[in-house]
Design a protein around this motif. Structure first.
Motif: not given
Length: 649
Positions: A44-47, A49-50, A82, A94
């Motif tokens: 579920k981290t931004e990195y 999930e992208g 980041y 993040i």
């Protein structure tokens, strides 16, 4: 299976070896488990999930392929934004579900400044596990290491607090300051002569002096000596050459020199020094005052069984001088690690330095390998330094392979996915597969990608050198001289070593090389140093681990002669490019025979006075250095603008 890092009693050699056997036997299964654990935590981290949304509960070979298909292989420039955001105070999620507790500054650079790698508290536990794994391996080959002490020279380096409040510091400084090190349980196989207070002393000169003094006082207990890198150990020997009389005086009267002002350090050393010891002082004086320092380590510390230092990669250049001082002691490289991750262990620590291979431990990270092949099908340790450019090496990212699928004799660039938030990150190390321990591959460290010059922890690449030389040559152009060719090498005949640049100049008019202004050429040396990265400048200013840079001007036609020599050694005249670094002794001798002027900073902008004498023979080189212990300006490492926003320069 073996996650998180298993705990075991490091005094139990049998348990340690069994654990290593289990790790290497089940390498494939552990690697899948490692990747599943990393992705489960951080899905579920931004990195991440992208790039994809993976059902981790059904992680299998198909899921592994989804990961590889969707998550790109990256370098530092890709993840730098980041890192900057977290350093400026944005939350850790993040890139990591676990809190990032500090940043580890790498010896590699980005934009001339150290790279910063994220780290967590759990990662310190993983490092402690790794260090403990070294012990049973050494005990397998060397008896009775619990019957004495280790004289290791360990130091802390400068650090800075980022706007987020998190510290940024070198990986070893992080470990030595951690509770994992300071509150470590007693291990009878790993007792140091240096009190922690001397290791943690921020003044490098006081730290070195006190660690040497403790090692001399406890000489009869020393079973092994060393440092992390060969260069650091040789600095300690050079320091002993300079200070043995004062050290003996301290031992003779039972009093630590007054200039040792760090209170914790002074108190700890005074307890070890104890009362006056005239006999020990006389013995050390007799050895240090002899005609030659050949074999000095065995003379002063007669029970020593081996020297533990890293002598692979760029540190291999120090092997001859280590052998001079060692008196035939084995040179042991035990581990392969970096700021990004700790990687592997040498399972045959008493092998020759040229035969050192590291077995990667599969529970430390998820490892992948990018095949590397030179255009003519060969790759050697010196290929970047002998006229072969980076463009002559091809990567094929579609062929990236897992840890257990590498092929014997093939070369790869290491790619890691770590527990601390790096995903498919290119470390930049080129490795060659030399064998397998059970199902885990063993690797020879070939070289650091793009690095052409290195003395200590500095890593200067071709682009950095070009930039620095371009800045410096502007000083001679108004005088009617043009720089037509240049190359360089790391001269380790000295302690400390230094960079040497060979310049071939062309006059615009009637000027000849004898008319070169010495002051201007010394300014050129200074300009080159100012233009190199912050790690180099720190080594020069704070650590004193690199000597002043030298420029040697050669006569017209010298680089044509260098090309002729390279062609005579098998290089293609059609593909020849002037190497920006040379390692061949024959090539260096050729260039030296054409030198018409040598220029070294007498007093540099760093405020370091330098006088040197050396002999290029098989005897140890003698250096006479005098310079103060200077501190690096931390603003050279990280820059804060007026808004308190951090930028990695």
């Amino acid at each position: 299976m073996l996650l998180p890092p298993p705990h075991y009693d490091p005094n139990d050699n049998e348990a340690g070896m069994k654990l290593l056997e289990d790790l290497t036997t089940n390498a494939y299964q552990i690697q899948l488990q490692v990747l599943k654990e990393i992705l489960t935590r951080n899905a579920k981290t931004e990195y991440l999930e992208g790039y994809f949304n993976l059902n981790i509960g059904h992680f299998d070979v198909d899921a592994l392929q989804v990961f590889k298909k969707n998550v790109p292989v990256v370098n530092y420039e890709d993840i730098k934004p980041y890192i900057e955001r977290m350093a400026n105070g944005e939350p850790s999620d993040i890139i990591s579900a676990q809190p990032i507790t500090e940043f580890l500054t790498s010896s590699g650079t980005s934009g001339g400044q150290p790279k910063m790698m994220p780290s967590t508290d759990e990662d310190l536990e993983r490092k402690t596990f790794f260090y403990n794994m070294l012990i049973p391996v050494m005990n397998k080959y060397v008896d009775d290491l619990d019957k004495g002490k280790a004289m290791y020279f360990l130091f802390v380096k400068p650090e800075i607090r980022t706007p987020s409040g998190l510290m940024a510091r070198p990986v070893l400084t992080s470990y030595y300051k951690s509770n994992s090190f300071r509150n470590r349980p007693f291990n009878r196989y790993n007792v140091y002569t240096s009190p922690d207070e001397t290791i943690l002393c921020p003044d490098s000169k006081q730290s070195m002096y006190c660690q040497l003094l403790c090692g001399l006082v406890q000489r009869d207990e020393v079973l092994r000596v060393g440092a992390v890198f060969a260069s650091a150990f040789l600095r300690a020997i050079k320091f002993l050459e300079d200070y043995w009389k004062e050290l003996c005086s301290n031992i003779r009267i039972g009093h630590v020199s007054d200039w040792i002002t760090d209170p914790s350090c002074r108190n700890a050393v005074s307890l070890i020094l104890g009362r006056a010891n005239q006999d020990l002082a006389n013995l050390i004086e007799n050895e240090c005052g002899g005609e030659s320092w050949e074999g000095i380590i065995k003379k002063i510390w007669p029970r020593t069984k081996y020297i533990e230092v890293i002598v692979t990669g760029s540190m291999a250049q120090y092997i001859p001088i280590l052998e001079f001082y060692s008196g035939g002691l084995p040179l042991v490289s035990t581990m392969y690690a970096s700021s990004e991750c700790y990687f592997g262990i040498n399972f045959k620590p008493l092998c020759k330095p040229s035969d050192v291979s590291y077995t990667l431990l599969p529970n430390m990270a998820y490892f992948e390998f990018l095949p590397v092949e030179k255009s003519n099908g060969e790759l050697t340790q010196e290929f970047q330094c002998n006229g072969i450019s980076e463009q002559d090496c091809q990567h094929d990212e579609t062929e990236i392979v897992d840890l257990t699928n590498v092929k014997l004799g093939h070369c790869y660039e290491l790619v890691v996915t770590t527990f601390t938030g790096l995903y498919r990150y290119r470390v930049g190390d080129i490795l060659m597969v030399t064998g397998f321990h059970n199902n885990a591959p063993q690797f020879w460290f070939v070289h650091r990608k793009n690095v052409i010059l290195s003395i200590d922890t500095d890593k200067t690449n071709e682009e950095d050198l070009l930039k620095a030389v371009t800045e410096a040559k502007l000083l001679i152009e108004p005088l009617g001289f043009l720089l037509t060719e240049y190359t360089a090498y790391a001269d380790t005949c000295s302690i400390p070593g230094h960079y040497v640049l060979f310049w071939e100049l062309k006059s615009k008019g009637s000027n000849n090389l004898s008319e070169l202004d010495t002051d201007i050429m010394e300014q050129c040396c200074s300009r080159v140093e100012e233009s190199l990265d912050s790690v180099y400048r720190r080594c020069r200013k704070k650590d004193n681990s690199i000597g002043p840079l030298e420029i040697r001007v050669v006569k017209d036609g010298t680089f044509d002669a260098l090309m002729d020599f390279s062609v005579s050694q098998g290089s293609s005249v059609n593909q020849y490019k002037t190497p920006r670094c040379i390692k061949s002794e024959e090539a260096i001798n050729l260039l030296d025979s054409k030198v018409v002027g040598r220029y070294v900073l007498r007093e540099t902008t760093f405020g370091i006075g330098f006088i040197a004498k050396w002999t290029c023979s098989h005897q140890v080189r003698q250096w006479f250095l005098g310079y103060p212990d200077l501190r690096v300006g931390l603003t050279n490492i990280l820059h804060l603008d007026a808004s308190k926003t951090l930028h990695i320069r």
